[in-house]
Design an enzyme around this catalytic site. Sequence first.
Site, PDB file in Angstrom:
ATOM      1  N   LYS A 172       0.869  -1.181   0.000  1.00 49.15           N
ATOM      2  CA  LYS A 172       0.000   0.000   0.000  1.00 49.15           C
ATOM      3  C   LYS A 172       0.902   1.227   0.000  1.00 49.15           C
ATOM      4  O   LYS A 172       1.428   1.654   1.025  1.00 49.15           O
ATOM      5  CB  LYS A 172      -0.910   0.053   1.228  1.00 49.15           C
ATOM      6  CG  LYS A 172      -2.006   1.095   1.023  1.00 49.15           C
ATOM      7  CD  LYS A 172      -2.381   1.859   2.276  1.00 49.15           C
ATOM      8  CE  LYS A 172      -1.546   3.049   2.571  1.00 49.15           C
ATOM      9  NZ  LYS A 172      -1.668   4.195   1.650  1.00 49.15           N
TER      10      LYS A 172
ATOM     11  N   GLU B 178       9.612   2.157  10.406  1.00 49.85           N
ATOM     12  CA  GLU B 178      10.626   3.171  10.065  1.00 49.85           C
ATOM     13  C   GLU B 178       9.956   4.527  10.226  1.00 49.85           C
ATOM     14  O   GLU B 178       9.134   4.915   9.396  1.00 49.85           O
ATOM     15  CB  GLU B 178      11.107   2.976   8.619  1.00 49.85           C
ATOM     16  CG  GLU B 178      11.825   1.666   8.366  1.00 49.85           C
ATOM     17  CD  GLU B 178      13.189   1.589   9.019  1.00 49.85           C
ATOM     18  OE1 GLU B 178      13.678   2.621   9.525  1.00 49.85           O
ATOM     19  OE2 GLU B 178      13.753   0.492   9.046  1.00 49.85           O
TER      20      GLU B 178
ATOM     21  N   CYS C   2      13.475  11.789   6.511  1.00 44.33           N
ATOM     22  CA  CYS C   2      13.500  11.317   7.898  1.00 44.33           C
ATOM     23  C   CYS C   2      14.887  11.481   8.503  1.00 44.33           C
ATOM     24  O   CYS C   2      15.039  11.680   9.693  1.00 44.33           O
ATOM     25  CB  CYS C   2      13.067   9.862   7.947  1.00 44.33           C
ATOM     26  SG  CYS C   2      13.996   8.850   6.777  1.00 44.33           S
TER      27      CYS C   2
ATOM     28  N   GLU D 285       9.723  16.938  14.806  1.00 41.34           N
ATOM     29  CA  GLU D 285      10.106  16.760  13.405  1.00 41.34           C
ATOM     30  C   GLU D 285       9.273  17.720  12.546  1.00 41.34           C
ATOM     31  O   GLU D 285       8.048  17.662  12.563  1.00 41.34           O
ATOM     32  CB  GLU D 285       9.831  15.321  12.974  1.00 41.34           C
ATOM     33  CG  GLU D 285      10.310  15.033  11.570  1.00 41.34           C
ATOM     34  CD  GLU D 285       9.930  13.645  11.084  1.00 41.34           C
ATOM     35  OE1 GLU D 285       8.759  13.270  11.228  1.00 41.34           O
ATOM     36  OE2 GLU D 285      10.807  12.950  10.562  1.00 41.34           O
TER      37      GLU D 285
HETATM   38  P1  NAD Z   1       2.079   8.911   7.383  1.00 40.86           P
HETATM   39  O1  NAD Z   1       2.306   8.166   8.645  1.00 40.86           O
HETATM   40  O2  NAD Z   1       1.036   9.941   7.343  1.00 40.86           O
HETATM   41  O3  NAD Z   1       1.733   7.905   6.198  1.00 40.86           O
HETATM   42  C1  NAD Z   1       2.585   6.812   5.882  1.00 40.86           C
HETATM   43  C2  NAD Z   1       1.757   5.711   5.241  1.00 40.86           C
HETATM   44  O4  NAD Z   1       0.857   5.187   6.217  1.00 40.86           O
HETATM   45  C3  NAD Z   1       0.893   6.179   4.061  1.00 40.86           C
HETATM   46  O5  NAD Z   1       0.890   5.183   3.071  1.00 40.86           O
HETATM   47  C4  NAD Z   1      -0.467   6.325   4.708  1.00 40.86           C
HETATM   48  O6  NAD Z   1      -1.537   6.198   3.781  1.00 40.86           O
HETATM   49  C5  NAD Z   1      -0.455   5.163   5.685  1.00 40.86           C
HETATM   50  N1  NAD Z   1      -1.407   5.260   6.796  1.00 40.86           N
HETATM   51  C6  NAD Z   1      -2.004   6.372   7.305  1.00 40.86           C
HETATM   52  N2  NAD Z   1      -2.856   6.034   8.297  1.00 40.86           N
HETATM   53  C7  NAD Z   1      -2.801   4.697   8.432  1.00 40.86           C
HETATM   54  C8  NAD Z   1      -3.427   3.748   9.298  1.00 40.86           C
HETATM   55  N3  NAD Z   1      -4.295   4.136  10.229  1.00 40.86           N
HETATM   56  N4  NAD Z   1      -3.121   2.438   9.167  1.00 40.86           N
HETATM   57  C9  NAD Z   1      -2.215   2.026   8.246  1.00 40.86           C
HETATM   58  N5  NAD Z   1      -1.589   2.866   7.390  1.00 40.86           N
HETATM   59  C10 NAD Z   1      -1.871   4.191   7.491  1.00 40.86           C
HETATM   60  O7  NAD Z   1       3.503   9.526   6.992  1.00 40.86           O
HETATM   61  P2  NAD Z   1       3.876  10.412   5.735  1.00 40.86           P
HETATM   62  O8  NAD Z   1       3.374  11.795   5.947  1.00 40.86           O
HETATM   63  O9  NAD Z   1       3.499   9.699   4.498  1.00 40.86           O
HETATM   64  O10 NAD Z   1       5.471  10.405   5.803  1.00 40.86           O
HETATM   65  C11 NAD Z   1       6.200  11.282   6.622  1.00 40.86           C
HETATM   66  C12 NAD Z   1       6.736  10.574   7.833  1.00 40.86           C
HETATM   67  O11 NAD Z   1       7.446   9.404   7.449  1.00 40.86           O
HETATM   68  C13 NAD Z   1       7.736  11.410   8.602  1.00 40.86           C
HETATM   69  O12 NAD Z   1       7.487  11.284   9.981  1.00 40.86           O
HETATM   70  C14 NAD Z   1       9.067  10.779   8.250  1.00 40.86           C
HETATM   71  O13 NAD Z   1      10.087  10.968   9.188  1.00 40.86           O
HETATM   72  C15 NAD Z   1       8.693   9.344   8.120  1.00 40.86           C
HETATM   73  N6  NAD Z   1       9.694   8.642   7.303  1.00 40.86           N
HETATM   74  C16 NAD Z   1      10.523   7.738   7.904  1.00 40.86           C
HETATM   75  C17 NAD Z   1      11.509   7.099   7.154  1.00 40.86           C
HETATM   76  C18 NAD Z   1      12.462   6.104   7.777  1.00 40.86           C
HETATM   77  O14 NAD Z   1      13.125   5.400   7.032  1.00 40.86           O
HETATM   78  N7  NAD Z   1      12.575   6.042   9.083  1.00 40.86           N
HETATM   79  C19 NAD Z   1      11.618   7.371   5.805  1.00 40.86           C
HETATM   80  C20 NAD Z   1      10.755   8.302   5.239  1.00 40.86           C
HETATM   81  C21 NAD Z   1       9.778   8.926   5.990  1.00 40.86           C
END
Ligand code: NAD
Length: 481
Positions: free
Chosen positions: A178, A253, A287, A387
């Site tokens: 997804k 992550e 991130c 962040e």
């Molecule tokens: P997000 O948590 O909003 O979304 C991430 C994914 O989760 C999306 O596909 C979203 O549709 C899905 N999602 C949302 N609600 C959900 C639920 N209730 N159940 C299951 N899936 C759900 O994050 P974002 O805005 O897409 O990304 C930014 C964040 O990601 C930042 O905090 C960043 O630091 C983190 N990030 C971490 C890494 C790493 O490797 N540690 C890499 C990139 C981004």
Amino acid sequence: MKAIAKKEAIKTITTHYIDGAFVESHGREVMDIVRPTDGQVIARVTLGDEEDTRRAIAAAKRAFATYGRSTKEERASILRRLHEAASARIDDLTAAMVEEYGGVVQFARPIVESGVNAFLASEKALQDLPLTRSWGNTTVTLEPVGVAGLITAWNANALFICLKLASAVAAGCTVVLKPSELSSLQTRVMVEALHEAHLPKGLLNVVTGLGTVVGAELTRNPDVAKISFTGSVGVGESIMRDGAATMKRVTLELGGKSPTILLDDAVLDKAIPAALVLAFMNSGQACAAGTRLLVPKSRLDEIKPRIREAMRAITIGDPADPKTAIGPMVSQKQYERVESYIRKGIEEGAEVLAGGEGHPEGLEAGYFVKPTVFANVRNDMTIAQEEIFGPVLCVIAYDTEEDAIRIANDSKYGLHAAVLGTDIQRARRVASQIRSGRVVINGMTDDPQAPWGGFKYSGVGREYAGYGMEAFLETRAILEA
Ligand code: NAD
């Protein structure tokens, strides 16, 4: 920027990838994809629902009955095919990341390439890892955990898809992916590419949809054994909590607030540009971004004007231009979030060394913010603790090496860190005291065999090559009496 603001046909995506074929969505909700450089709608995507997700899980479950028993050589051959298929579309994948997300091409291309290379890195890790070990009357085998749900963030779509898929395939798992709904165009290019690898049907299934619908179904469905997630802390927590009901294995992550420690013996001509690259990589929407720059108090007066000067040399604007270092934020929401933190920093009394509120001049149409550097920041300020996920750097002064290490570790996060200095023994000594999953010395660098993942709120588990593969494996011991 005028050239990309012209009228174009709007693309539509109405299918998911299930059981080896592109199939019409059961879900009917439609979402606009908006180009961040000018706010224009460039695509409409039909979002999947619970039924699409259950069909994809069922296909992955059927495929697991065979693929779960595949040999090392069969998996290695699939990984090579995936690498070849994705390699053929590197230009298209880069272009999609630039258009849909506003990722600057100077970052987008290497990130796509590193994703594509993940298939070969996982193949090597697979070849190096004995899947069976025996001694006496005992045999231990490494078994795939089962159907895996892969949920990704938007900021490096190609990399996350390749990394997670490579690890799962190496381990013998089948998957339902997804992707972030904000990456629908990029994902389509990627899935078309991977389709050419002629995978066994049902090994890879992709349902684009909302996290609260598709992601939630993956998290609660008893036929999914594992979730590998990249995204925010809040959603990571909910996956861990809701996944517990079906005893899901989870890899999370999550976010970061990474420190860059500039030691007092650093050569500033090298260290300042390196610190800014760390802070502003992927337009700050990374991130790993080094958003807290810790500098010795004794050199602060020398460092501040150099940062100001280096900031003037940074190009902001069209992400497709190879000279551009900082592009737009991904969405209006993300623009507003970054602006609110810049405002917060000013209210908290930090000194604006560069940037500030509002759009940069001439870039009012898209979601561009001014790359901002705050000085006189205390580590307990909101802008130093939370962040921001945008190009906002906090400069924090320290007294001694011990003080620098204490400040670096005084964070709920522990994903990435950097140490910049001339005495390499000393830099290593400092690096070894940082509580984070990765520490780079003297500039941003990568190694596809090294683990990626966080301490503390930055996550659970690791990705990349052998470490990533282990997260998709269970051990089974057979003992003969
Ligand atoms: P997000 O948590 O909003 O979304 C991430 C994914 O989760 C999306 O596909 C979203 O549709 C899905 N999602 C949302 N609600 C959900 C639920 N209730 N159940 C299951 N899936 C759900 O994050 P974002 O805005 O897409 O990304 C930014 C964040 O990601 C930042 O905090 C960043 O630091 C983190 N990030 C971490 C890494 C790493 O490797 N540690 C890499 C990139 C981004």
